[in-house]
Design a protein around this motif. Structure first.
Motif, PDB file in Angstrom:
ATOM      1  N   ILE A 163      10.253 -99.715 -67.882  1.00 44.17           N
ATOM      2  CA  ILE A 163      10.743-100.986 -67.335  1.00 44.17           C
ATOM      3  C   ILE A 163       9.673-101.543 -66.399  1.00 44.17           C
ATOM      4  CG2 ILE A 163      13.163-100.336 -67.530  1.00 44.17           C
ATOM      5  CD1 ILE A 163      12.162-100.486 -64.072  1.00 44.17           C
ATOM      6  N   GLU A 164       9.809-102.795 -66.011  1.00 49.98           N
ATOM      7  CA  GLU A 164       8.862-103.403 -65.080  1.00 49.98           C
ATOM      8  C   GLU A 164       9.553-103.629 -63.742  1.00 49.98           C
ATOM      9  OE1 GLU A 164       6.187-107.461 -64.493  1.00 49.98           O
ATOM     10  OE2 GLU A 164       6.947-106.956 -66.503  1.00 49.98           O
ATOM     11  N   PRO A 165       9.395-102.688 -62.797  1.00 47.04           N
ATOM     12  CA  PRO A 165      10.029-102.883 -61.490  1.00 47.04           C
ATOM     13  C   PRO A 165       9.365-104.016 -60.721  1.00 47.04           C
ATOM     14  CG  PRO A 165       8.625-100.938 -61.444  1.00 47.04           C
ATOM     15  CD  PRO A 165       8.627-101.429 -62.865  1.00 47.04           C
ATOM     16  N   VAL A 166      10.185-104.841 -60.110  1.00 49.26           N
ATOM     17  CA  VAL A 166       9.687-105.938 -59.280  1.00 49.26           C
ATOM     18  C   VAL A 166      10.231-105.683 -57.880  1.00 49.26           C
ATOM     19  CG1 VAL A 166       9.640-108.424 -58.919  1.00 49.26           C
ATOM     20  CG2 VAL A 166       9.735-107.502 -61.252  1.00 49.26           C
ATOM     21  N   PHE A 167       9.346-105.270 -56.986  1.00 49.62           N
ATOM     22  CA  PHE A 167       9.785-104.858 -55.660  1.00 49.62           C
ATOM     23  C   PHE A 167       9.939-106.064 -54.733  1.00 49.62           C
ATOM     24  CE2 PHE A 167       7.418-100.906 -57.011  1.00 49.62           C
ATOM     25  CZ  PHE A 167       8.584-100.197 -57.330  1.00 49.62           C
ATOM     26  N   LEU A 168      11.195-106.336 -54.378  1.00 48.04           N
ATOM     27  CA  LEU A 168      11.514-107.487 -53.521  1.00 48.04           C
ATOM     28  C   LEU A 168      12.606-107.106 -52.522  1.00 48.04           C
ATOM     29  CD1 LEU A 168      11.760-110.249 -56.289  1.00 48.04           C
ATOM     30  CD2 LEU A 168       9.898-109.996 -54.619  1.00 48.04           C
ATOM     31  N   ALA A 169      12.518-107.666 -51.321  1.00 41.10           N
ATOM     32  CA  ALA A 169      13.588-107.522 -50.340  1.00 41.10           C
ATOM     33  C   ALA A 169      14.819-108.274 -50.845  1.00 41.10           C
ATOM     34  CB  ALA A 169      13.134-108.068 -48.993  1.00 41.10           C
ATOM     35  N   PRO A 170      16.016-107.938 -50.353  1.00 40.90           N
ATOM     36  CA  PRO A 170      17.241-108.537 -50.888  1.00 40.90           C
ATOM     37  C   PRO A 170      17.240-110.064 -51.007  1.00 40.90           C
ATOM     38  CG  PRO A 170      17.805-106.735 -49.460  1.00 40.90           C
ATOM     39  CD  PRO A 170      16.314-106.899 -49.351  1.00 40.90           C
ATOM     40  N   ALA A 171      16.801-110.762 -49.973  1.00 43.53           N
ATOM     41  CA  ALA A 171      16.829-112.232 -50.020  1.00 43.53           C
ATOM     42  C   ALA A 171      15.916-112.781 -51.117  1.00 43.53           C
ATOM     43  CB  ALA A 171      16.427-112.812 -48.662  1.00 43.53           C
ATOM     44  N   ASP A 172      14.720-112.207 -51.223  1.00 46.77           N
ATOM     45  CA  ASP A 172      13.777-112.661 -52.250  1.00 46.77           C
ATOM     46  C   ASP A 172      14.250-112.249 -53.642  1.00 46.77           C
ATOM     47  OD1 ASP A 172      12.078-113.754 -50.327  1.00 46.77           O
ATOM     48  OD2 ASP A 172      11.022-111.865 -50.037  1.00 46.77           O
ATOM     49  N   ALA A 173      14.845-111.075 -53.743  1.00 50.56           N
ATOM     50  CA  ALA A 173      15.359-110.606 -55.034  1.00 50.56           C
ATOM     51  C   ALA A 173      16.499-111.490 -55.516  1.00 50.56           C
ATOM     52  CB  ALA A 173      15.835-109.159 -54.914  1.00 50.56           C
ATOM     53  N   ARG A 174      17.357-111.898 -54.594  1.00 49.34           N
ATOM     54  CA  ARG A 174      18.460-112.786 -54.971  1.00 49.34           C
ATOM     55  C   ARG A 174      17.930-114.105 -55.515  1.00 49.34           C
ATOM     56  NH1 ARG A 174      23.941-114.043 -53.615  1.00 49.34           N
ATOM     57  NH2 ARG A 174      24.272-116.291 -53.647  1.00 49.34           N
ATOM     58  N   ALA A 175      16.905-114.643 -54.847  1.00 49.90           N
ATOM     59  CA  ALA A 175      16.317-115.915 -55.295  1.00 49.90           C
ATOM     60  C   ALA A 175      15.711-115.765 -56.690  1.00 49.90           C
ATOM     61  CB  ALA A 175      15.255-116.378 -54.300  1.00 49.90           C
ATOM     62  N   ALA A 176      14.999-114.667 -56.916  1.00 49.33           N
ATOM     63  CA  ALA A 176      14.389-114.416 -58.227  1.00 49.33           C
ATOM     64  C   ALA A 176      15.459-114.229 -59.298  1.00 49.33           C
ATOM     65  CB  ALA A 176      13.493-113.182 -58.149  1.00 49.33           C
ATOM     66  N   PHE A 177      16.534-113.557 -58.925  1.00 55.08           N
ATOM     67  CA  PHE A 177      17.640-113.301 -59.848  1.00 55.08           C
ATOM     68  C   PHE A 177      18.315-114.611 -60.251  1.00 55.08           C
ATOM     69  CE2 PHE A 177      22.179-112.193 -60.545  1.00 55.08           C
ATOM     70  CZ  PHE A 177      22.040-111.235 -61.544  1.00 55.08           C
ATOM     71  N   VAL A 178      18.579-115.460 -59.278  1.00 52.28           N
ATOM     72  CA  VAL A 178      19.286-116.726 -59.531  1.00 52.28           C
ATOM     73  C   VAL A 178      18.460-117.671 -60.401  1.00 52.28           C
ATOM     74  CG1 VAL A 178      20.171-118.826 -58.437  1.00 52.28           C
ATOM     75  CG2 VAL A 178      20.732-116.582 -57.473  1.00 52.28           C
ATOM     76  N   ARG A 179      17.144-117.698 -60.176  1.00 47.33           N
ATOM     77  CA  ARG A 179      16.315-118.621 -60.967  1.00 47.33           C
ATOM     78  C   ARG A 179      15.847-118.017 -62.292  1.00 47.33           C
ATOM     79  NH1 ARG A 179      12.402-117.292 -56.846  1.00 47.33           N
ATOM     80  NH2 ARG A 179      10.581-116.247 -57.757  1.00 47.33           N
ATOM     81  N   GLY A 180      16.264-116.786 -62.589  1.00 40.94           N
ATOM     82  CA  GLY A 180      15.944-116.165 -63.873  1.00 40.94           C
ATOM     83  C   GLY A 180      14.556-115.572 -63.977  1.00 40.94           C
ATOM     84  N   ALA A 181      13.922-115.298 -62.832  1.00 41.31           N
ATOM     85  CA  ALA A 181      12.575-114.729 -62.836  1.00 41.31           C
ATOM     86  C   ALA A 181      12.589-113.228 -63.135  1.00 41.31           C
ATOM     87  CB  ALA A 181      11.884-114.976 -61.501  1.00 41.31           C
TER      88      ALA A 181
END
Length: 317
Positions: A163-181
């Motif tokens: 898998i390709e782990p993308v290391f992000l803090a919760p706030a940044d991860a949520r933003a990436a998740f919502v925009r489909g990144a």
């Protein structure tokens, strides 16, 4: 002249003793317990309730609270001496101990496997953990969900390297998740319950049957050695707030929601998935935590093997 000199020496000595006494009294008045907390768990409940301040004031201590977005920076603060006490999930202390942080496990909460999960967008075609192969997965590196991802992939027959782990803090991860990144997000409550409520996130898998998801309490070696009774007092206050929370989770959620910036229903869902009943460290918990450490070493995520028993405070010690 001799008598005048004696009077001066006596006066100087008296003045010095008064200053020393004042400094000592000032020091006593300024003793501080610095506590690190996150947006979940009994520590944020204890802060909200406000009872620890009055209890510690009776012992001559002041409480200073510092919020952290996740466990790794909290334990780094403990490492460098910025805080004295805090709580995190299973993985952060593994990384901290491997890095030489002077921490001590002092208590734990029972497993709460539903309190963390692998989420996917509501319209995602992914239906199983096995389908994460080749996909981008957001997570907070070194946090409790790091271990959930490792073990969930293992159970599904997928290598961590696939898998390709993308290391992000919760706030940044949520933003990436919502925009489909990213294709998936591994996260804990209350961020998990907030994503379900606000973004319609779907649970691909939680920790049930995969990981325990313990929550641990820590103190720095220095603070614990100098203030063991204060650490025990904080733990006793946590046990009291634990009983309060279990008694009426709805009321607790209503009280807590404004202080952490989430709606009461979101907080209530997170509280229902949380575990209760703070306990002293025992052999079973140490053995379980050693499995986490060994798994991370085998994957090359920590640079050396560690022994959890070296930093686990047992009852009576």
């Amino acid at each position: 002249m001799k008598r005048l000199m004696q009077r001066w020496v006596t006066a100087a000595a008296l003045s010095a003793s008064i200053v020393a006494g004042a400094v000592g009294a000032s020091y006593e008045q300024e003793r501080i317990v610095r506590i690190g907390f996150q947006k979940y768990g009994e520590l944020v409940l204890l802060k909200s309730k406000g009872t620890l301040e009055s209890r510690l004031a009776g012992e001559g201590y002041k409480v200073v609270w510092t919020e952290f977005p996740s466990g790794p920076p909290l334990l780094e603060a403990l490492n460098v001496g910025s805080i004295d006490f805090g709580s995190t999930g299973e993985a952060p202390p593994i990384f901290a101990q491997a890095a030489g942080a002077p921490i001590q496990y002092v208590a734990y909460e029972p497993p709460a496997p539903k309190g963390e999960a692998i989420l996917v967008p509501k319209d995602s075609p992914l239906k199983s953990v096995a389908e994460l192969k080749g996909k981008k997965v957001a997570l907070n590196k070194g946090s409790n969900v790091h271990y959930l991802l490792v073990k969930a992939l293992e159970k599904a027959g997928v290598k961590y390297s696939e898998i390709e782990p993308v290391f992000l803090a919760p706030a940044d991860a949520r933003a990436a998740f919502v925009r489909g990144a990213v294709d998936a997000w591994v996260i804990w409550d209350p961020f998990q319950s907030a994503a379900e409520a606000a973004a319609g996130a779907r649970i691909l898998a939680d920790g049930t049957g995969i990981v325990s998801n313990y929550q641990f309490y820590f103190s720095s070696n220095k603070f614990l050695e100098a203030n063991p009774k204060i650490v025990d007092l904080v733990l006793a206050q946590l046990s009291e707030v634990d009983e309060w929370a279990q008694g009426d989770i709805h009321a607790v959620a209503e009280q807590l929601a404004p202080s952490i910036g989430l709606s009461a229903p979101v907080v209530e869902l997170a509280l229902k998935r949380q575990s209760y009943g703070i306990k002293p460290i025992n052999d079973k918990v140490v053995a379980d935590q050693q499995q986490v450490a060994d798994a991370f070493f085998a994957l090359g995520l920590i640079p050396k093997q560690i022994k959890i028993s070296d930093v686990a405070r047992r009852p009576g010690s």
